[in-house]
Design an enzyme around this catalytic site. Structure first.
Site, PDB file in Angstrom:
ATOM      1  N   LYS A 213       0.838  -1.199   0.000  1.00 15.19           N
ATOM      2  CA  LYS A 213       0.000   0.000   0.000  1.00 15.19           C
ATOM      3  C   LYS A 213       0.878   1.256   0.000  1.00 15.19           C
ATOM      4  O   LYS A 213       0.698   2.150  -0.799  1.00 15.19           O
ATOM      5  CB  LYS A 213      -0.922  -0.031   1.229  1.00 15.19           C
ATOM      6  CG  LYS A 213      -1.834   1.167   1.316  1.00 15.19           C
ATOM      7  CD  LYS A 213      -2.792   1.052   2.484  1.00 15.19           C
ATOM      8  CE  LYS A 213      -3.513   2.374   2.683  1.00 15.19           C
ATOM      9  NZ  LYS A 213      -4.428   2.381   3.808  1.00 15.19           N
ATOM     10  N   GLU A 219      10.424  -4.634   4.696  1.00 15.04           N
ATOM     11  CA  GLU A 219      10.509  -6.029   4.238  1.00 15.04           C
ATOM     12  C   GLU A 219      10.230  -6.128   2.743  1.00 15.04           C
ATOM     13  O   GLU A 219      10.958  -6.776   1.987  1.00 15.04           O
ATOM     14  CB  GLU A 219       9.485  -6.899   4.986  1.00 15.04           C
ATOM     15  CG  GLU A 219       9.767  -7.111   6.456  1.00 15.04           C
ATOM     16  CD  GLU A 219       9.130  -6.048   7.335  1.00 15.04           C
ATOM     17  OE1 GLU A 219       8.863  -4.926   6.831  1.00 15.04           O
ATOM     18  OE2 GLU A 219       8.906  -6.329   8.529  1.00 15.04           O
ATOM     19  N   GLY A 274      -4.840  -1.865   5.042  1.00 10.34           N
ATOM     20  CA  GLY A 274      -4.043  -3.002   4.567  1.00 10.34           C
ATOM     21  C   GLY A 274      -4.726  -4.344   4.830  1.00 10.34           C
ATOM     22  O   GLY A 274      -4.810  -5.209   3.952  1.00 10.34           O
ATOM     23  N   ARG A 275      -5.239  -4.525   6.051  1.00 10.83           N
ATOM     24  CA  ARG A 275      -5.832  -5.833   6.399  1.00 10.83           C
ATOM     25  C   ARG A 275      -7.230  -6.012   5.823  1.00 10.83           C
ATOM     26  O   ARG A 275      -7.849  -7.045   6.026  1.00 10.83           O
ATOM     27  CB  ARG A 275      -5.823  -6.012   7.922  1.00 10.83           C
ATOM     28  CG  ARG A 275      -6.474  -4.881   8.694  1.00 10.83           C
ATOM     29  CD  ARG A 275      -6.158  -4.987  10.182  1.00 10.83           C
ATOM     30  NE  ARG A 275      -6.630  -3.830  10.927  1.00 10.83           N
ATOM     31  CZ  ARG A 275      -5.960  -2.694  11.080  1.00 10.83           C
ATOM     32  NH1 ARG A 275      -4.775  -2.542  10.513  1.00 10.83           N
ATOM     33  NH2 ARG A 275      -6.460  -1.709  11.800  1.00 10.83           N
ATOM     34  N   GLU A 360      -4.861  -6.779  14.708  1.00  8.09           N
ATOM     35  CA  GLU A 360      -4.363  -5.453  14.334  1.00  8.09           C
ATOM     36  C   GLU A 360      -5.515  -4.440  14.427  1.00  8.09           C
ATOM     37  O   GLU A 360      -5.301  -3.262  14.672  1.00  8.09           O
ATOM     38  CB  GLU A 360      -3.769  -5.464  12.917  1.00  8.09           C
ATOM     39  CG  GLU A 360      -2.806  -4.308  12.674  1.00  8.09           C
ATOM     40  CD  GLU A 360      -1.965  -4.446  11.415  1.00  8.09           C
ATOM     41  OE1 GLU A 360      -0.732  -4.556  11.530  1.00  8.09           O
ATOM     42  OE2 GLU A 360      -2.544  -4.437  10.309  1.00  8.09           O
ATOM     43  N   HIS A 391      -5.733 -33.532  17.485  1.00  5.96           N
ATOM     44  CA  HIS A 391      -4.640 -34.386  17.962  1.00  5.96           C
ATOM     45  C   HIS A 391      -3.483 -33.548  18.460  1.00  5.96           C
ATOM     46  O   HIS A 391      -2.355 -34.017  18.535  1.00  5.96           O
ATOM     47  CB  HIS A 391      -4.204 -35.325  16.843  1.00  5.96           C
ATOM     48  CG  HIS A 391      -5.320 -36.221  16.414  1.00  5.96           C
ATOM     49  ND1 HIS A 391      -5.565 -37.440  17.011  1.00  5.96           N
ATOM     50  CD2 HIS A 391      -6.308 -36.023  15.501  1.00  5.96           C
ATOM     51  CE1 HIS A 391      -6.647 -37.977  16.448  1.00  5.96           C
ATOM     52  NE2 HIS A 391      -7.121 -37.137  15.541  1.00  5.96           N
ATOM     53  N   LYS A 511       9.190  -0.721  14.165  1.00  6.32           N
ATOM     54  CA  LYS A 511       9.728  -0.420  12.830  1.00  6.32           C
ATOM     55  C   LYS A 511      10.833   0.619  12.930  1.00  6.32           C
ATOM     56  O   LYS A 511      11.895   0.488  12.331  1.00  6.32           O
ATOM     57  CB  LYS A 511       8.619   0.150  11.932  1.00  6.32           C
ATOM     58  CG  LYS A 511       7.650  -0.861  11.380  1.00  6.32           C
ATOM     59  CD  LYS A 511       6.766  -0.151  10.342  1.00  6.32           C
ATOM     60  CE  LYS A 511       5.545  -0.964   9.987  1.00  6.32           C
ATOM     61  NZ  LYS A 511       4.620  -0.223   9.126  1.00  6.32           N
TER      62      LYS A 511
END
Ligand code: F6P
Length: 545
Positions: A213, A219, A274-275, A360, A391, A511
């Site tokens: 965005k 990253e 973003g999410r 978030e 399990h 960050k």
């Protein structure tokens, strides 16, 4: 803001909240066994079916009165006004002064949703049409790589919302995807992610989608530059970039600076968080995998759930009911987490996707007016597909000391019919929610001839709440509905908790510090952190050599 009343009256002062607190005390000692015994029709009362989703919420520690009070809480919190404000394009994300309009991304052509007086729907469809034209060209081999070969591999480079949605949707819709193409996702700044994603690929058949965005995320930019270098090492000509790199972003300037032609850029807008962006151009890898038609079916599913959320009465409203139930356990039963348990292998990344969406969004401890909350907000979401989880961690849900409300998600039909696998899978859904709710008493254990000393170990207390969501089949529409359902659950929770579900300031400090420390790892400058951080950095440098 239109929810001024909710923002002004602290949550714990609302009359519905106070009534719920008292009511929770009345209900605390009651077992689901008693609630079901008292009302044999319970299973047909606490259920809801809308937009192809059947919800059984009878196995919750609630009565008709609980529901009445929770619905009253929604009203006193101004939920109706807030829903309307979001759909009207008001700037409800007040800390970033932005509208919150992921719902516009799936609005049909011809709809009108205005931001600052301008209808945003035509621009949404313009981008969708450009994406579709591009996707068709890549999928039918018309779009050629630099050496003239068609694209066989697509790598989405992005992180957070620019990765989790695309990965989840690719896995969820694999059944509908092109099997003769490879789709991979690079997110981590750990070079292993990039190295493993590309180690067996030829650059002249590979397309990178740089999804960010902001187009400034450390990253993604690091991986994007590595991708560029990797492609040029083999293609040896800057002109190759235009054939092997496209960008998805809101930041035209940074995209140009990186060297991607804006003709190869697919845009979106600052009113898409973003999410909440997987159905914007961020979904380009999804569209390449499943084709434009299936992508539009996905959007239609989202839109159907949006309309349900916007128009259904609260007592018939799936996201409202589920959002309120999660508030009930989070705030009145000390439940710290929610388990998301899809009994569908294709939804294996769904819990991870929901972690960003929920945590978030509602991992906040101050209200919209800046006051520190004196109640619990967003719970921890986690989960794994069934039956694998059974399990592994289900032991703790059944017999541990923590209350963990569960959402079971199942489908009536499988996309891969194989003998009786599917009935066995679904038998486990029904068995688990039954076992969690009703357990097994000491009397029942004793009646099986279990020796006295072993009885306590074999008792299941029960009274563990769950919801079960049953859908017909995992289609693109069904996936869209499921995702939008959780988006609106998050919205409902956020309104009740009076937090801003649409900012994420909490990720900033880390960050900033990482950038600073990255510089320090390169040189010999004096370290001015706390003694723990200083020593860790020093030891790292010694070990690294
Ligand atoms: O982690 C913070 C965050 O801003 C997320 O909200 C977002 O999804 C992610 O980083 C990636 O951001 P971008 O798409 O701008 O690279």
């Amino acid at each position: 803001m239109s929810n001024e009343i909710a923002a002004k009256t602290p949550l714990t002062q609302l009359s519905a909240w106070k009534a719920l607190a008292a009511h929770a005390e009345e209900l605390r000692g009651q077992h689901l066994r008693e609630l079901f015994a008292a009302d044999p029709e319970r299973g047909t009362k606490f259920r809801l079916e809308a937009e192809g989703i059947y919800l059984d919420y009878a196995k919750n520690r609630i009565t008709a009165k609980t529901l009445e009070l929770l619905l009253k809480l929604a009203e006193e919190s101004g939920l109706r006004e807030r829903i309307d404000a979001m759909f009207r394009g008001e700037k409800i994300n007040i800390t970033e002064d932005r509208a919150v309009l992921h719902v516009a991304l799936r609005a049909p052509k011809g709809a009108t949703i205005k931001v600052d007086g301008e209808n945003v729907v035509p621009a949404v469809h313009e981008v969708l049409d450009r994406m579709a034209a591009f996707a068709e060209r890549v999928r039918n081999g018309e779009w050629k790589g630099f050496t003239g070969k068609p694209i066989k591999n697509v790598i989405n480079v992005g992180i957070g919302g620019s990765d989790l949605g695309p990965v989840m949707a690719y896995e969820a819709l694999k059944h509908y995807s092109r099997r003769d193409m490879n789709f991979r996702f690079v997110s981590n700044v750990d070079g292993t992610d990039f190295a493993e994603a590309t180690q067996d690929l030829a650059a002249d058949e590979t397309l990178f989608i740089i999804s960010s965005k902001t187009f400034t995320t450390l990253e993604t930019m690091t991986n994007a530059h590595t991708a560029r270098k990797w492609a040029l090492e083999s293609l040896k000509d800057e002109k190759a970039i235009a054939k092997h790199f496209v960008a998805v972003s809101t930041n035209e300037k940074e995209v140009t600076k990186f060297g991607i032609d804006t003709a190869n850029m697919f845009g979106f807008w600052d009113w898409v968080g973003g999410r909440y962006s997987m159905d914007s151009a961020i979904g380009l890898s999804t569209m390449l995998a499943v084709g434009p038609e299936n992508f539009r079916r996905l959007l239609a599913g989202f839109h159907a759930m949006d309309e349900h959320f916007r128009t259904a009465a609260f007592d018939k409203n799936l996201p409202v009911i589920l959002g309120l139930l999660s508030v009930w356990y989070n705030d009145f039963f000390d439940a710290q987490t929610v388990a998301i348990l899809p009994y569908e292998q294709y939804l294996k990344r769904f819990p991870a996707y929901l972690q960003q969406l929920t945590m978030e969004s509602n991992g906040k401890h101050v209200t919209l007016s800046g006051a520190t909350v004196d109640y619990q907000t967003g719970p921890v979401y986690w989960g794994e597909p069934g039956t694998n989880g059974q399990h592994s961690f289900y032991q703790l849900i059944h017999q541990g000391t923590k209350l963990i409300p569960c959402d079971f998600i199942g489908f009536a039909k499988t996309l891969n019919p194989l003998g009786n696998h599917h009935d066995l899978l679904m038998a486990n859904v029904f068995a688990q929610s039954e076992a969690l709710a009703f357990g097994k008493t000491a009397e029942e254990v004793k009646a099986e001839g279990v020796p006295e000393w072993l009885v306590p170990h074999k008792v299941f207390e029960g009274n563990r709440p769950s919801n079960t969501l049953l859908l017909k089949e995992l289609t693109p529409e069904a996936l869209g509905k499921l995702i939008a359902l959780y988006e609106h659950i998050v919205f409902t929770q956020g309104v009740v908790w009076q937090v801003n579900s649409f900012d994420q300031w909490g990720v900033e400090l880390g960050k900033v510090l990482a950038k600073k420390i990255a510089g320090e790892l390169e040189g010999d400058a004096e370290l001015k952190h706390d003694s723990s951080t200083n020593t860790l950095i020093t030891r790292y440098k010694e070990l690294r050599g």
